[in-house]
Scaffold this active site. Structure first.
Site, mmCIF file in Angstrom:
data_model
loop_
_atom_site.group_PDB
_atom_site.id
_atom_site.type_symbol
_atom_site.label_atom_id
_atom_site.label_comp_id
_atom_site.label_asym_id
_atom_site.label_seq_id
_atom_site.Cartn_x
_atom_site.Cartn_y
_atom_site.Cartn_z
ATOM 1 N N GLU A 124 43.054 38.255 49.220
ATOM 2 C CA GLU A 124 42.670 37.011 48.575
ATOM 3 C C GLU A 124 43.666 35.920 48.972
ATOM 4 O O GLU A 124 44.882 36.145 48.907
ATOM 5 C CB GLU A 124 42.641 37.158 47.053
ATOM 6 C CG GLU A 124 42.049 35.937 46.373
ATOM 7 C CD GLU A 124 41.899 36.102 44.862
ATOM 8 O OE1 GLU A 124 41.467 35.140 44.220
ATOM 9 O OE2 GLU A 124 42.219 37.180 44.329
ATOM 10 N N GLY A 264 51.822 37.753 41.857
ATOM 11 C CA GLY A 264 52.180 38.722 40.832
ATOM 12 C C GLY A 264 51.477 40.043 41.030
ATOM 13 O O GLY A 264 52.083 41.105 40.970
ATOM 14 N N MET A 266 47.225 41.798 42.412
ATOM 15 C CA MET A 266 45.894 41.546 42.965
ATOM 16 C C MET A 266 44.927 42.586 42.450
ATOM 17 O O MET A 266 45.205 43.786 42.477
ATOM 18 C CB MET A 266 45.958 41.578 44.499
ATOM 19 C CG MET A 266 44.624 41.358 45.176
ATOM 20 S SD MET A 266 43.917 39.747 44.750
ATOM 21 C CE MET A 266 42.174 40.112 44.915
ATOM 22 N N GLU A 301 44.893 41.989 35.508
ATOM 23 C CA GLU A 301 44.250 42.546 36.709
ATOM 24 C C GLU A 301 43.171 43.555 36.330
ATOM 25 O O GLU A 301 42.128 43.635 36.991
ATOM 26 C CB GLU A 301 45.294 43.193 37.614
ATOM 27 C CG GLU A 301 46.428 42.259 38.034
ATOM 28 C CD GLU A 301 45.964 40.943 38.626
ATOM 29 O OE1 GLU A 301 44.892 40.923 39.272
ATOM 30 O OE2 GLU A 301 46.657 39.927 38.446
#
Length: 877
Positions: A124, A264, A266, A301
């Site tokens: 991403e 931080g 994904m 997440e």
């Protein structure tokens, strides 16, 4: 030499992809410098019959390409640095492409790269195009089957998305593993990991009885430190079932922790990849803030599995659809795990220190922008934090029942698709009488609304009229603004501190009301009000606005002592402290007005004494005085040094007045066994605040603070004492730093804190200290955590030094950006955002900042960094 950015991408130019990918099969032969990737795509046309097949691809070496099994020649396609184009394809066909990539030399940490000898990915927003030629856009969803091959001794674990299907040994000491993800996903959610790890395993049974295997992969020896992350994961899975009715949908959920990561974490489907800072924790090496961040980010997440993965965004303009919504969900989870009042106040502090400056500067953009130059630069506080506030306002406006009915309708309607903001908002419209088309303007308009509140009491009629006026200042590209619907929670108190049961308009009487300001100005009439009230406005921070009212300061202080809304009580004290500091600076004084400061301190002391026993975490937040960064927002031609001097004097007044209480807090010993609970963290927070305030008195308590450092049994207390020593100009700080380094030199995550505490200090030798830190062998420009620990800590959390009047802070950061940019453009772009508020300062500072921005603009920066720099320099129209 100047790099030119291409024309911006515009929302209005969106076109659906003319092909559908029915199946993706990939084979990876992992090698540090020559990884071979074989990609097989089953494709059919769903759009324009004449459209060429265009695939994204960057930094790939083409080895072969076949269409329906036939090898293609160079005449059959065109290829450039960003695209592969096949002008002649049929309506249904298969495409097979083999490429080669070099993970070891990928310092940008986008695509497939190596971290501490392990293969990992970050796709991403546009990293998959560095792995394979593919339509790398979020609205192209396909099921993936992945086979990974590697040398078994070096890379015993081979992981990817979905469920494991088969694995085995190969010739030459190699082995393979195959994974199938049955849920169609966009390429940005692809993940692959290969390496040697320790594994912490557990299991979870869903509410429908489905067993799920859980695994967290960490560096050798670190498995015990992943226990809190595992607990947080299981809590999040249960909470999502209980509150949103969402179950997990695969047989296995995996987290991998790596040291080198730009972000931080994904949310890759079934295989989350995390910065190790947000997985590893124990009481000796991690602070309470670390534990809280782990709990929040693990949940965030995981929650993406539904809000981001099962339903993704149609295009990157809809990024807030997954991020703002998921931030809201993780914030609500945190409130369920911890003190709701404390969690909410921390959310507001983050919003004011991160998003409000963004909304007020040259980088301002709507929650859903209508254009961008580099999508990586839109992962902002506006998209995340302000996006979450919009969800919270929506829930308040329409009520809980309508909100959850709308959420269920959204899940049911758009599962397995790529959705838009319009899709999301429309899902709620059948459940409410409110016009949500007007609410959608929040997504389209940048800037923080400023609300002015004025009250008028009519004794004869026993009514109180509240006039609310809203305005949004111009932002780049949006000189004209429209009114947006703003829900405000309001309560009235009498002079004795009792809540008034007032009637709003023709409604029922009650102790609290929700007002909807949906016009530029609007009057609200409260009846049954027996005396001039004190109004508690925007309770719970019900809307992300800047509020000014006409409440006299003595009445505000009295309201702080009576208000039963913790945020409103905290906010009343914040407002008084802010006004005392700003008025002194505007008047040219170097210290706060004595009478007003004394009144503030009395109110603060009473509130802290009441809170300390019941909720020490709340008491610690009451002792929080607005930072220089926050005060800059309320200053014209800001002088951070002057703000710091007056703020420091107010802190000293608080420390002297509350000295006995602060010392008493430090006398309360904590149990030797570490307790990560919110209650224990609250007690440590109050002790940390006590150390910080006592350090403002110079060397008066230096010995006590040094003893607190030496006797600390947790990292929270150790770092609090170390930070307090940094506030005292003596050698005690360096002695403690040497001791800290001797204990933790081999623990990178802990040493990041060591770099950070120095970078955020306001000391006479800070310049020399920063230069010296950069020469250390463990200062690695290729590691984002280490760079952030120094550069971001300094530029984003030390405004007094960064905005020094002689401009040295700007030069320091510009020099560092020029070093980082060739290695990691995403990191250099993020560092460049520290210049976002440069126009807020006095002329001397503005000139220095502008000179460094112009220097960067002409230095041949990457597109990522140049986008930030050019936007910062652009005329504000």
């Amino acid at each position: 030499m100047r790099t030119e950015n291409p024309p911006p991408v515009r929302l209005s130019d969106y076109q659906p992809y003319p092909f559908r990918i029915d199946q993706v099969r990939m084979r990876f032969q992992l090698h540090p410098t020559d990884t071979r990737v074989l990609t097989q795509l089953d494709i059919r046309r769903v759009g324009d019959g004449d459209a060429a097949l265009v695939l994204d691809g960057e930094k790939l070496t083409m080895k072969s390409i076949r269409l329906n099994g036939d090898a293609l020649s160079a005449d059959d396609y065109t290829i450039d640095s960003e695209k592969l184009t096949l002008p002649r394809v049929g309506d249904t066909f298969s495409l097979e492409i083999e490429t080669s990539i070099s993970p070891e030399t990928n310092t940008e940490l986008s695509g497939l790269y190596m971290s501490s000898g392990r293969f990992c990915t970050q796709c991403e927003a546009e990293g998959f195009r560095r792995i394979a030629f593919y339509p790398d856009r979020p609205d192209v969803l396909a099921p993936f089957h992945v086979r990974v091959e590697a040398e078994k001794a070096k890379y015993p674990f081979l992981l990817s998305n979905g469920n494991p299907t088969t694995s085995g040994n190969l010739d030459g000491g190699r082995h393979f593993a195959e994974w199938t993800d049955p849920h169609p996903k966009p390429s940005y959610l692809f993940a692959l990991v290969g390496g040697e790890f320790d594994v912490l395993e557990d299991d979870f049974t869903t509410s429908s009885g489905k067993p799920v295997k859980l695994a967290i992969y960490v560096e050798k020896g670190d498995a015990p430190r992943a226990a809190y992350a595992m607990l947080s994961l299981k809590n999040a899975m249960s909470w999502d079932e209980d509150v949103f009715g969402r179950e997990y949908d695969l047989d296995i959920f995996q987290i991998v922790a790596v040291r080198d990561f730009n972000f931080g974490a994904m949310e890759n489907k079934g295989l989350n990849i995390f910065n190790s800072a947000y997985v590893l924790a124990d009481g000796s090496a991690a602070t309470d803030a670390d534990f809280e961040a782990i709990e929040s980010i693990v949940a965030h997440e995981y929650f993406h599995n539904w809000t981001g993965n099962r339903i993704t965004c149609r295009d990157w303009f809809q990024l807030c659809l997954k991020e703002g919504l998921t931030v809201y969900r993780d914030q609500e989870f945190t409130k369920a795990m911890r003190s709701p009042a404390v969690a909410r106040i921390k959310e507001v502090i983050r919003l004011r220190t991160r998003q409000f400056p963004e909304d007020a500067g040259p980088l301002a953009h709507p929650v859903r922008p209508d254009r961008y130059a580099r999508i990586d630069n839109l992962y902002t506080a506006t998209v995340y934090e302000k996006g979450a506030e919009l969800i919270r306002m929506l829930r308040l406006m329409i009520g809980d029942e309508s909100f959850f009915a709308g959420m269920n309708r959204y899940f049911d309607t758009f599962d397995g698709t790529a959705a838009t903001i319009e899709d999301f908002v429309d899902a709620f419209q059948p459940s409410t009488h409110h016009d949500l088309g007007a609410f959608s303007q929040w997504y389209a308009q940048a800037g923080t609304p400023a609300i002015t509140a004025k009250g008028k009491y009519d004794a004869a009629a026993r009514t109180w009229k509240l006039t609310l006026t809203q305005a949004v200042p111009p932002t780049p590209g949006q000189p004209q603004k429209v009114a947006v619907p703003i829900p405000l929670r309001v309560a009235l108190f009498d002079s004795n501190g009792a809540k008034i049961d007032a009637r709003l308009g023709d409604g029922l009487a009650g102790p609290e009301h929700v007002l909807l300001l949906d016009q530029p100005s609007k009057d609200f009439i409260f009846s049954g009000v027996g005396s001039p009230p004190r109004a508690s406005l925007n309770r719970g921070f019900s809307a992300p606005v800047r509020l000014t009212d006409d409440l006299p300061e003595p009445d505000r202080a009295a309201l702080a002592g009576a208000d039963d809304d913790p945020f409103a009580q905290w906010e009343a004290l914040q407002s008084i402290a802010r006004a005392v500091i700003l008025d002194s600076v505007r008047g040219g004084s170097r210290e706060p007005d004595g009478v007003r400061a004394a009144a503030y301190v009395r109110s603060l002391r009473d509130s802290v004494v009441r809170a300390a026993g019941a909720d020490p975490a709340f008491a610690a937040l009451l002792l929080y005085i607005p930072t220089v960064g926050e005060l800059i927002l309320d200053s014209k031609d800001a002088d951070p040094s002057a703000l710091h001097v007056v703020r420091l004097e107010l802190r000293r007044s608080v420390a002297r007045a509350l000295e006995d209480q602060l010392l008493a807090a430090l006398d309360k010993a904590e149990p030797q066994t570490f307790d990560p609970s919110a209650a224990a963290a609250g007690r440590r927070a109050l002790r940390s605040s006590a150390l910080s305030l006592l350090s403002s008195l110079g060397d008066r308590h230096e010995t006590l603070i040094a003893q607190a450092y030496r006797g600390a049994t947790t990292m929270t207390e150790c770092l609090a004492a170390l930070t307090a020593l940094s506030n005292i100009e003596s050698g005690a700080f360096d002695l403690a730093l040497a001791d800290f380094e001797a204990r933790w030199a081999n623990a990178p995550l802990v040493m990041d804190k060591w770099f950070g505490v120095q970078s955020m200090s306001i000391r006479n030798d800070l310049r020399e200290r920063l230069v010296k830190l950069q020469t250390r062998p463990d200062y690695d420009l290729r590691n984002p955590n280490r760079v952030r620990s120094l550069a971001a800590s300094f530029a984003m959390n030390n405004p007094v030094a960064f905005h020094a009047e002689d401009g040295w802070g700007y030069r320091f950061l510009a020099d560092l950006i020029l070093k980082v940019d060739p290695l990691n453009p995403a990191l250099s772009a993020r560092l460049s955002t520290a210049f976002e508020s440069w126009r807020s300062f006095n002329a001397v500072r503005r000139d220095h900042a502008q000179a460094q921005l112009r220097r960067l603009s002409e230095a041949g920066l990457s597109r990522n960094a140049l986008d930030i720099v050019d936007r910062a320099l652009a005329d504000q129209k």
